[in-house]
Design an enzyme around this catalytic site. Structure first.
Site: not given
Lengths: 152, 74
Positions: B57-58
């Site tokens: 999810d970065a």
């Protein structure tokens, strides 16, 4: 190597009926490692913010805000997913991590919105630079955390 | 010009959400597959799953942050 040993202990533990104890220990160790990573990142943000003061006050608090925008949702995610009652059913584990991830994303969106609405002036380069730097340092530290992961 | 800004923000938010959702759902599916195949490895798989969810999810979150900056400060 260390994790390979752990997995063997878990398999061994299943035979002797102590699987949950071994899993709980592994879980607590993982939580400690993640909190150590977050602590290192907090120290990085503080140092960068002090260095930012040499430039200007706006740069310094933008760096600090970028760091908080990364750290607060991640602390929530780690605490929610790894601490508390230990789960052993894969479906329950999956549900808990999904809910933690959702909470992390909502918290990040809320914090970003509040920051951009309320804080003026702001240095976007410093804020996003710190945020991206912390994401990259998080990848690096998490890869270093788990040797077995690198072999997968 | 303002309309284009809203379109850009919508695209950034939508594509970020899509990418994050696809990544996390694929990971979850693989976790359940692995757990069904080797139930004794669930604690290990859980650690790996937790680490990779954090990595996946970065990039979407960076996209979301930039979209919100464009929306509120732009």
């Amino acid at each position: 190597m260390e994790n390979h040993e752990e997995s063997r202990q878990v398999v061994h533990g299943t035979v002797h009926g102590v699987r949950s104890t071994s899993a709980d220990k592994q879980n607590k160790r993982l939580a400690l490692q993640f909190f150590r990573i977050l602590f290192i990142q907090t120290a990085m943000v503080s140092l960068l913010s002090i260095l930012g003061l040499l430039n200007s006050l706006v740069t310094a608090y933008s760096i600090l805000l970028g760091g908080m925008l990364y750290l607060l949702p991640n602390i929530y995610f780690t605490a929610r997913a790894l601490l508390g009652k230990q789960l052993h059913e894969p479906k329950q584990i999956l549900a808990r991590i999904y809910v933690s991830e959702l909470g992390k994303m909502l918290l990040a969106v809320a914090l970003f919105s509040v920051t951009f609405m309320l804080v003026h002036p702001l240095s976007p380069f410093s804020l996003f630079g710190t945020y991206i730097l912390l994401q990259i340092s998080g990848w690096y530290l998490q890869f270093g955390l788990n040797n077995r992961f690198q072999k997968l | 010009m303002a309309e284009l800004l809203f379109v850009a923000v919508a695209l950034l938010l939508g594509l970020s959400a899509l990418a994050g959702a696809l990544g996390v759902s694929l990971l979850g599916g693989k976790f359940l597959e692995g757990a069904a195949r080797q139930p004794e490895l669930v604690p290990l798989l859980r650690s790996q799953f937790f680490i990779v969810v954090g990595l996946v999810d970065a990039i979407p979150m960076i996209g979301v942050g930039m979209a919100l900056y464009m929306l509120f400060a732009g």
